[in-house]
Design a protein around this motif. Sequence first.
Motif, PDB file in Angstrom:
ATOM      1  N   ALA A  16     -82.612  24.761  -8.313  1.00 58.43           N
ATOM      2  CA  ALA A  16     -82.137  25.338  -9.571  1.00 58.43           C
ATOM      3  C   ALA A  16     -81.146  26.472  -9.330  1.00 58.43           C
ATOM      4  CB  ALA A  16     -83.314  25.834 -10.406  1.00 58.43           C
ATOM      5  N   GLY A  17     -81.154  27.028  -8.126  1.00 54.80           N
ATOM      6  CA  GLY A  17     -80.236  28.117  -7.824  1.00 54.80           C
ATOM      7  C   GLY A  17     -80.124  28.350  -6.337  1.00 54.80           C
ATOM      8  N   ALA A  18     -79.268  29.299  -5.978  1.00 57.41           N
ATOM      9  CA  ALA A  18     -79.106  29.795  -4.608  1.00 57.41           C
ATOM     10  C   ALA A  18     -78.850  28.672  -3.613  1.00 57.41           C
ATOM     11  CB  ALA A  18     -80.301  30.648  -4.209  1.00 57.41           C
ATOM     12  N   LEU A  19     -79.638  28.631  -2.535  1.00 54.94           N
ATOM     13  CA  LEU A  19     -79.383  27.703  -1.436  1.00 54.94           C
ATOM     14  C   LEU A  19     -79.488  26.252  -1.869  1.00 54.94           C
ATOM     15  CD1 LEU A  19     -78.774  27.332   1.538  1.00 54.94           C
ATOM     16  CD2 LEU A  19     -81.209  27.630   2.023  1.00 54.94           C
ATOM     17  N   GLY A  20     -80.537  25.915  -2.607  1.00 53.79           N
ATOM     18  CA  GLY A  20     -80.705  24.535  -3.055  1.00 53.79           C
ATOM     19  C   GLY A  20     -79.565  24.065  -3.939  1.00 53.79           C
ATOM     20  N   LYS A  21     -79.083  24.947  -4.802  1.00 53.90           N
ATOM     21  CA  LYS A  21     -77.939  24.604  -5.651  1.00 53.90           C
ATOM     22  C   LYS A  21     -76.696  24.346  -4.809  1.00 53.90           C
ATOM     23  CE  LYS A  21     -74.963  26.429  -9.332  1.00 53.90           C
ATOM     24  NZ  LYS A  21     -74.727  27.544 -10.284  1.00 53.90           N
ATOM     25  N   ALA A  22     -76.458  25.198  -3.816  1.00 49.15           N
ATOM     26  CA  ALA A  22     -75.299  25.010  -2.934  1.00 49.15           C
ATOM     27  C   ALA A  22     -75.390  23.661  -2.225  1.00 49.15           C
ATOM     28  CB  ALA A  22     -75.229  26.141  -1.914  1.00 49.15           C
ATOM     29  N   PHE A  23     -76.582  23.282  -1.789  1.00 48.26           N
ATOM     30  CA  PHE A  23     -76.777  21.988  -1.139  1.00 48.26           C
ATOM     31  C   PHE A  23     -76.520  20.839  -2.117  1.00 48.26           C
ATOM     32  CE2 PHE A  23     -80.061  23.597   2.212  1.00 48.26           C
ATOM     33  CZ  PHE A  23     -79.052  24.211   2.909  1.00 48.26           C
ATOM     34  N   ALA A  24     -77.072  20.959  -3.315  1.00 45.39           N
ATOM     35  CA  ALA A  24     -76.931  19.885  -4.305  1.00 45.39           C
ATOM     36  C   ALA A  24     -75.464  19.643  -4.654  1.00 45.39           C
ATOM     37  CB  ALA A  24     -77.727  20.236  -5.564  1.00 45.39           C
ATOM     38  N   LEU A  25     -74.715  20.722  -4.879  1.00 45.63           N
ATOM     39  CA  LEU A  25     -73.312  20.570  -5.247  1.00 45.63           C
ATOM     40  C   LEU A  25     -72.481  20.033  -4.084  1.00 45.63           C
ATOM     41  CD1 LEU A  25     -72.786  23.809  -7.379  1.00 45.63           C
ATOM     42  CD2 LEU A  25     -73.085  21.459  -8.197  1.00 45.63           C
ATOM     43  N   ALA A  26     -72.780  20.482  -2.863  1.00 45.70           N
ATOM     44  CA  ALA A  26     -72.044  19.988  -1.700  1.00 45.70           C
ATOM     45  C   ALA A  26     -72.291  18.492  -1.498  1.00 45.70           C
ATOM     46  CB  ALA A  26     -72.461  20.765  -0.453  1.00 45.70           C
ATOM     47  N   LEU A  27     -73.524  18.063  -1.650  1.00 44.81           N
ATOM     48  CA  LEU A  27     -73.829  16.632  -1.505  1.00 44.81           C
ATOM     49  C   LEU A  27     -73.144  15.818  -2.597  1.00 44.81           C
ATOM     50  CD1 LEU A  27     -77.573  16.913  -0.493  1.00 44.81           C
ATOM     51  CD2 LEU A  27     -75.760  15.881   0.898  1.00 44.81           C
ATOM     52  N   ALA A  28     -73.143  16.353  -3.819  1.00 45.07           N
ATOM     53  CA  ALA A  28     -72.471  15.641  -4.912  1.00 45.07           C
ATOM     54  C   ALA A  28     -70.971  15.530  -4.645  1.00 45.07           C
ATOM     55  CB  ALA A  28     -72.722  16.361  -6.237  1.00 45.07           C
ATOM     56  N   ASP A  41     -85.802  25.612 -14.527  1.00 50.37           N
ATOM     57  CA  ASP A  41     -84.905  24.646 -15.169  1.00 50.37           C
ATOM     58  C   ASP A  41     -83.610  24.515 -14.368  1.00 50.37           C
ATOM     59  OD1 ASP A  41     -83.475  23.034 -16.881  1.00 50.37           O
ATOM     60  OD2 ASP A  41     -83.186  24.579 -18.415  1.00 50.37           O
ATOM     61  N   ALA A  42     -83.312  23.293 -13.927  1.00 51.40           N
ATOM     62  CA  ALA A  42     -82.095  23.048 -13.143  1.00 51.40           C
ATOM     63  C   ALA A  42     -81.066  22.240 -13.929  1.00 51.40           C
ATOM     64  CB  ALA A  42     -82.445  22.328 -11.842  1.00 51.40           C
ATOM     65  N   SER A  43     -81.174  22.244 -15.257  1.00 51.79           N
ATOM     66  CA  SER A  43     -80.276  21.414 -16.069  1.00 51.79           C
ATOM     67  C   SER A  43     -78.813  21.827 -15.911  1.00 51.79           C
ATOM     68  CB  SER A  43     -80.683  21.456 -17.542  1.00 51.79           C
ATOM     69  OG  SER A  43     -80.711  22.790 -18.018  1.00 51.79           O
ATOM     70  N   SER A  44     -78.552  23.112 -15.669  1.00 54.98           N
ATOM     71  CA  SER A  44     -77.157  23.544 -15.497  1.00 54.98           C
ATOM     72  C   SER A  44     -76.575  22.995 -14.196  1.00 54.98           C
ATOM     73  CB  SER A  44     -77.064  25.072 -15.509  1.00 54.98           C
ATOM     74  OG  SER A  44     -77.774  25.637 -14.417  1.00 54.98           O
ATOM     75  N   VAL A  45     -77.409  22.878 -13.155  1.00 58.91           N
ATOM     76  CA  VAL A  45     -76.956  22.283 -11.897  1.00 58.91           C
ATOM     77  C   VAL A  45     -76.681  20.801 -12.094  1.00 58.91           C
ATOM     78  CG1 VAL A  45     -77.481  21.943  -9.451  1.00 58.91           C
ATOM     79  CG2 VAL A  45     -78.335  23.975 -10.633  1.00 58.91           C
ATOM     80  N   VAL A  46     -77.537  20.141 -12.841  1.00 60.88           N
ATOM     81  CA  VAL A  46     -77.325  18.719 -13.163  1.00 60.88           C
ATOM     82  C   VAL A  46     -75.991  18.544 -13.871  1.00 60.88           C
ATOM     83  CG1 VAL A  46     -78.130  16.812 -14.620  1.00 60.88           C
ATOM     84  CG2 VAL A  46     -79.756  18.086 -13.205  1.00 60.88           C
ATOM     85  N   ALA A  47     -75.697  19.417 -14.821  1.00 61.97           N
ATOM     86  CA  ALA A  47     -74.435  19.314 -15.559  1.00 61.97           C
ATOM     87  C   ALA A  47     -73.238  19.484 -14.626  1.00 61.97           C
ATOM     88  CB  ALA A  47     -74.397  20.370 -16.668  1.00 61.97           C
ATOM     89  N   GLU A  48     -73.323  20.414 -13.673  1.00 64.74           N
ATOM     90  CA  GLU A  48     -72.231  20.605 -12.711  1.00 64.74           C
ATOM     91  C   GLU A  48     -72.046  19.371 -11.843  1.00 64.74           C
ATOM     92  OE1 GLU A  48     -71.512  24.377 -10.627  1.00 64.74           O
ATOM     93  OE2 GLU A  48     -73.281  25.157 -11.658  1.00 64.74           O
ATOM     94  N   ILE A  49     -73.148  18.778 -11.430  1.00 63.26           N
ATOM     95  CA  ILE A  49     -73.065  17.565 -10.600  1.00 63.26           C
ATOM     96  C   ILE A  49     -72.408  16.436 -11.373  1.00 63.26           C
ATOM     97  CG2 ILE A  49     -74.455  15.764  -9.481  1.00 63.26           C
ATOM     98  CD1 ILE A  49     -76.463  18.033  -8.776  1.00 63.26           C
ATOM     99  N   GLN A  54     -70.956  12.373 -10.296  1.00 66.20           N
ATOM    100  CA  GLN A  54     -72.162  11.807  -9.711  1.00 66.20           C
ATOM    101  C   GLN A  54     -73.314  11.833 -10.710  1.00 66.20           C
ATOM    102  OE1 GLN A  54     -70.021  10.813  -6.749  1.00 66.20           O
ATOM    103  NE2 GLN A  54     -72.209  10.343  -6.612  1.00 66.20           N
ATOM    104  N   LYS A  55     -74.271  10.955 -10.507  1.00 61.42           N
ATOM    105  CA  LYS A  55     -75.464  10.935 -11.336  1.00 61.42           C
ATOM    106  C   LYS A  55     -76.430  12.009 -10.842  1.00 61.42           C
ATOM    107  CE  LYS A  55     -75.113   5.956 -12.084  1.00 61.42           C
ATOM    108  NZ  LYS A  55     -75.739   4.631 -11.812  1.00 61.42           N
ATOM    109  N   ALA A  56     -77.186  12.571 -11.781  1.00 62.99           N
ATOM    110  CA  ALA A  56     -78.155  13.594 -11.403  1.00 62.99           C
ATOM    111  C   ALA A  56     -79.219  13.717 -12.476  1.00 62.99           C
ATOM    112  CB  ALA A  56     -77.457  14.940 -11.209  1.00 62.99           C
ATOM    113  N   PHE A  57     -80.387  14.131 -12.047  1.00 66.34           N
ATOM    114  CA  PHE A  57     -81.405  14.536 -13.004  1.00 66.34           C
ATOM    115  C   PHE A  57     -82.305  15.567 -12.347  1.00 66.34           C
ATOM    116  CE2 PHE A  57     -84.654  12.030 -10.963  1.00 66.34           C
ATOM    117  CZ  PHE A  57     -85.871  12.451 -11.496  1.00 66.34           C
ATOM    118  N   SER A  58     -82.956  16.357 -13.183  1.00 64.73           N
ATOM    119  CA  SER A  58     -83.874  17.371 -12.664  1.00 64.73           C
ATOM    120  C   SER A  58     -85.166  17.309 -13.448  1.00 64.73           C
ATOM    121  CB  SER A  58     -83.262  18.771 -12.771  1.00 64.73           C
ATOM    122  OG  SER A  58     -83.081  19.133 -14.132  1.00 64.73           O
ATOM    123  N   GLU A  59     -86.205  17.811 -12.818  1.00 68.87           N
ATOM    124  CA  GLU A  59     -87.507  17.834 -13.451  1.00 68.87           C
ATOM    125  C   GLU A  59     -88.176  19.155 -13.110  1.00 68.87           C
ATOM    126  OE1 GLU A  59     -91.113  14.902 -12.700  1.00 68.87           O
ATOM    127  OE2 GLU A  59     -89.422  13.903 -13.680  1.00 68.87           O
TER     128      GLU A  59
END
Length: 247
Positions: A16-28, A41-49, A54-59
């Motif tokens: 949802a933020g910080a390191l994991g977000k950087a990883f998610a966006l780089a992979l996308a 809530d990681a919905s904002s990261v999903v929207a960026e992806i 790319q497809k994305a979803f968060s839970e």
Amino acid sequence: MANSHTGRVAVITGAAGALGKAFALALAKNGCDVAIADINDASSVVAEIQTLGQKAFSEICDLSDARAIAVFADNVLSRFERCDILINNAAFMPVIPFAELTLETFRKFEAINVEAAFLLAQHFTPGMQERKYGRILQIASSTTGSPMPGFTSYVTTKMAGIGLTRALAAEFGNDGILCNALSPGLTKTPESAKNLPPELFDAVRHQQLINTTEEPKDLVGAMLFLTSEACGFVTGQSINCDGGIQF
């Protein structure tokens, strides 16, 4: 390296933020679809992806709850049919003096920092075995090499995560599934900057061969390599990405 991620599905905890977000966006950016499990809530990261095509979803998922993990894993497989890359990034890491540490709290560290990785591997490795391809990356910590007061549970469970990584590497070495751990140094994020004194970042920086404070972007290159086809013959390793800190 970038092309080897195209068409893959990555599952990341704590993105949802910080390191994991950087990883998610780089992979996308490198062609991955991404699924995120986080207590926040990681919905904002999903929207960026999604803006990257790319497809994305968060839970929202409590990673200390085995049933919640099972539901999340089932939802990943329903949406994407597979997981090619699993990054166990989420961590529980309050600083607690040993005298104040309870068994209940210690077990919460175990559940989030180790057991969640074990359970997610159970859910996703059968498909990786069938396809003869998979990458599992455990985010460890440089504190395993230099523990500090108040980090008993964190260091213990991060070491256990490294042990799990090496054991999984042995289990799946002939199945095309590579399992490695990546150990950051003291990384400046909004949370760490809020919870840790500025002088600690300065002290650590002066102990590094690279004399700048580590940020999430500094770990992205190592992550991309360890989750790529280029990683090819690297497994069962714990790799430090800490600016060459000298303890």
